[in-house]
Design a protein around this motif. Structure first.
Motif, PDB file in Angstrom:
ATOM      1  N   ASP A   1      -5.449  88.679  47.487  1.00 16.84           N
ATOM      2  CA  ASP A   1      -5.080  90.030  47.079  1.00 16.84           C
ATOM      3  C   ASP A   1      -4.052  90.595  48.060  1.00 16.84           C
ATOM      4  O   ASP A   1      -4.354  90.757  49.250  1.00 16.84           O
ATOM      5  CB  ASP A   1      -6.364  90.875  47.089  1.00 16.84           C
ATOM      6  CG  ASP A   1      -6.135  92.282  46.590  1.00 16.84           C
ATOM      7  OD1 ASP A   1      -4.963  92.656  46.361  1.00 16.84           O
ATOM      8  OD2 ASP A   1      -7.126  93.005  46.425  1.00 16.84           O
TER       9      ASP A   1
ATOM     10  N   GLU B   1      -0.311  85.347  45.707  1.00 17.70           N
ATOM     11  CA  GLU B   1      -0.658  85.482  44.282  1.00 17.70           C
ATOM     12  C   GLU B   1      -2.179  85.523  44.140  1.00 17.70           C
ATOM     13  O   GLU B   1      -2.885  84.702  44.722  1.00 17.70           O
ATOM     14  CB  GLU B   1      -0.052  84.313  43.484  1.00 17.70           C
ATOM     15  CG  GLU B   1      -0.484  84.183  42.040  1.00 17.70           C
ATOM     16  CD  GLU B   1      -0.153  85.387  41.171  1.00 17.70           C
ATOM     17  OE1 GLU B   1       1.033  85.721  41.016  1.00 17.70           O
ATOM     18  OE2 GLU B   1      -1.099  86.014  40.649  1.00 17.70           O
TER      19      GLU B   1
ATOM     20  N   LEU C   1       8.901  88.527  33.772  1.00 25.29           N
ATOM     21  CA  LEU C   1      10.325  88.787  33.549  1.00 25.29           C
ATOM     22  C   LEU C   1      10.952  87.629  32.791  1.00 25.29           C
ATOM     23  O   LEU C   1      10.730  86.464  33.142  1.00 25.29           O
ATOM     24  CB  LEU C   1      11.018  88.897  34.911  1.00 25.29           C
ATOM     25  CG  LEU C   1      11.418  90.271  35.407  1.00 25.29           C
ATOM     26  CD1 LEU C   1      11.967  90.160  36.812  1.00 25.29           C
ATOM     27  CD2 LEU C   1      12.408  90.951  34.478  1.00 25.29           C
TER      28      LEU C   1
ATOM     29  N   ASN D   1       7.979  91.592  41.516  1.00 21.81           N
ATOM     30  CA  ASN D   1       7.805  92.360  40.296  1.00 21.81           C
ATOM     31  C   ASN D   1       6.325  92.716  40.317  1.00 21.81           C
ATOM     32  O   ASN D   1       5.482  91.901  39.964  1.00 21.81           O
ATOM     33  CB  ASN D   1       8.199  91.473  39.110  1.00 21.81           C
ATOM     34  CG  ASN D   1       7.805  92.046  37.775  1.00 21.81           C
ATOM     35  OD1 ASN D   1       7.474  93.228  37.661  1.00 21.81           O
ATOM     36  ND2 ASN D   1       7.842  91.215  36.748  1.00 21.81           N
TER      37      ASN D   1
ATOM     38  N   GLY E   1       3.111  88.320  44.069  1.00 24.47           N
ATOM     39  CA  GLY E   1       2.904  88.103  42.636  1.00 24.47           C
ATOM     40  C   GLY E   1       3.982  87.261  41.989  1.00 24.47           C
ATOM     41  O   GLY E   1       4.673  87.718  41.084  1.00 24.47           O
TER      42      GLY E   1
HETATM   43  N1  SAM Z   1       6.890  87.664  39.395  1.00 25.46           N
HETATM   44  C1  SAM Z   1       6.509  87.348  38.042  1.00 25.46           C
HETATM   45  C2  SAM Z   1       7.603  87.776  37.098  1.00 25.46           C
HETATM   46  O1  SAM Z   1       8.443  88.572  37.510  1.00 25.46           O
HETATM   47  O2  SAM Z   1       7.607  87.317  35.959  1.00 25.46           O
HETATM   48  C3  SAM Z   1       5.175  88.016  37.691  1.00 25.46           C
HETATM   49  C4  SAM Z   1       5.136  89.511  37.770  1.00 25.46           C
HETATM   50  S1  SAM Z   1       3.659  90.241  37.130  1.00 25.46           S
HETATM   51  C5  SAM Z   1       4.254  91.871  36.787  1.00 25.46           C
HETATM   52  C6  SAM Z   1       2.654  90.573  38.560  1.00 25.46           C
HETATM   53  C7  SAM Z   1       2.130  89.362  39.302  1.00 25.46           C
HETATM   54  O3  SAM Z   1       1.295  89.804  40.384  1.00 25.46           O
HETATM   55  C8  SAM Z   1       1.260  88.446  38.467  1.00 25.46           C
HETATM   56  O4  SAM Z   1       1.581  87.126  38.740  1.00 25.46           O
HETATM   57  C9  SAM Z   1      -0.177  88.761  38.931  1.00 25.46           C
HETATM   58  O5  SAM Z   1      -1.080  87.717  38.748  1.00 25.46           O
HETATM   59  C10 SAM Z   1       0.074  89.084  40.393  1.00 25.46           C
HETATM   60  N2  SAM Z   1      -0.945  89.955  40.987  1.00 25.46           N
HETATM   61  C11 SAM Z   1      -1.695  90.905  40.375  1.00 25.46           C
HETATM   62  N3  SAM Z   1      -2.466  91.550  41.255  1.00 25.46           N
HETATM   63  C12 SAM Z   1      -2.194  90.997  42.468  1.00 25.46           C
HETATM   64  C13 SAM Z   1      -2.679  91.229  43.791  1.00 25.46           C
HETATM   65  N4  SAM Z   1      -3.597  92.170  44.043  1.00 25.46           N
HETATM   66  N5  SAM Z   1      -2.211  90.465  44.813  1.00 25.46           N
HETATM   67  C14 SAM Z   1      -1.259  89.507  44.564  1.00 25.46           C
HETATM   68  N6  SAM Z   1      -0.764  89.249  43.335  1.00 25.46           N
HETATM   69  C15 SAM Z   1      -1.221  89.980  42.309  1.00 25.46           C
END
Ligand code: SAM
Length: 266
Positions: A91, A66, A20, A112, A45
């Protein structure tokens, strides 16, 4: 902004990374989340911290989950955030959110979300609904439409029934692709999910409800009778006052719960 490199990090598609960047949208989301110290604040995340920083600003502690190890390392080294963050690398789909509850404090969960896992993640989070005060998630707009759909509409499905069984669903704001780097291919929206303190239609066994919904919606064009014939017969449908010739999307949450309870009480 369309670059895949944002703040020195190359966005990883497999982790659903769309960061974002729109300050106004970030402000609106943080306002909706309404961070406080009376709840355990949990972000799924956090990525590069677009929501993490403004949320953490006003509170004492923020827990984050994360998956990406590089991003976790950045968070550990973050000069402003590091003392406020409790970081869990892993995860979110496998994460036991109950381990975060503190005496007298429910969770406020937000994120997000990576769109590629948002539906299974939501099903996972519903199992912790009793420990959660609110959830605020950025999702594909289509998923928000499914979460908030009414019976009889195209968007109404298995996710709708389970979400509305556990939670009040409130769409908050629509977000265009340009608000992210890199921009996703779809429109997005933020939703607020408020788990019911007292469920309007309590179910004896939510696992039975989940399986029933999966089977009922397995073939959307078929009738309820057809999809559920191995579970519920015409006499049962009659007893429940449900028209078995209807399609699965025409059946209310309450009626799905009534069917599940009938199966549980056999
Ligand atoms: N919150 C940040 C933003 O709004 O800019 C990042 C959003 S990005 C859409 C999704 C985030 O979730 C990333 O940082 C990604 O690495 C993390 N992510 C992806 N799969 C995940 C999982 N299974 N468990 C936890 N985090 C995860």
């Amino acid at each position: 902004m369309s670059s895949k490199v944002h703040l020195g990090h190359t966005a990883r598609k497999r982790f659903g990374q769309n960061f974002l960047t729109d300050i106004n949208i970030i402000d609106s989301i943080v306002g909706a989340i309404s961070p406080d110290n009376d709840h355990v604040m949990v972000e799924i995340g956090p990525g590069l911290g677009a929501l993490t920083e403004p949320v953490a600003e006003g509170i004492e502690k923020l827990t984050v989950v994360e998956l990406d190890r590089d991003l976790v390392e950045r968070l550990h080294n973050h000069t402003v955030l590091k003392d406020k963050l409790e970081i869990h690398q892993g995860d979110a789909l496998q994460f036991d959110f109950n381990q975060l509850i503190k005496p007298g404090k429910k969770l406020k969960v937000f994120g997000n979300l990576p769109y590629n896992i948002s539906t299974p993640l939501m099903f996972h989070l519903f199992t912790f609904a009793e420990s959660i005060e609110t959830m605020h998630f950025m999702l594909q707009k289509e998923v928000v439409l499914r979460l908030s759909a009414s019976p009889g509409t195209k968007a109404y499905g298995r996710l709708t029934v389970m979400a509305q069984y556990y939670c009040q669903v409130v769409p908050v704001i629509e977000v265009p692709p340009e608000s992210f780097a890199p921009p996703p291919k779809v429109d997005s929206a933020v939703v607020r999910l408020i788990p019911y303190e007292i469920k309007p239609w309590p179910c004896d066994d939510t696992e039975v409800l989940r399986k029933l919904c999966a089977q009922a919606f397995s073939m959307r064009r078929k009738t309820l009778r057809n999809n559920l014939k191995s579970l519920i017969n015409d006499d049962d449908f009659k007893q429940l006052g449900i028209d078995a010739t209807l399609r699965p999307e025409q059946i209310s949450v309450e009626q799905y719960v009534n069917m599940a309870n009938l199966l549980c009480r056999r």
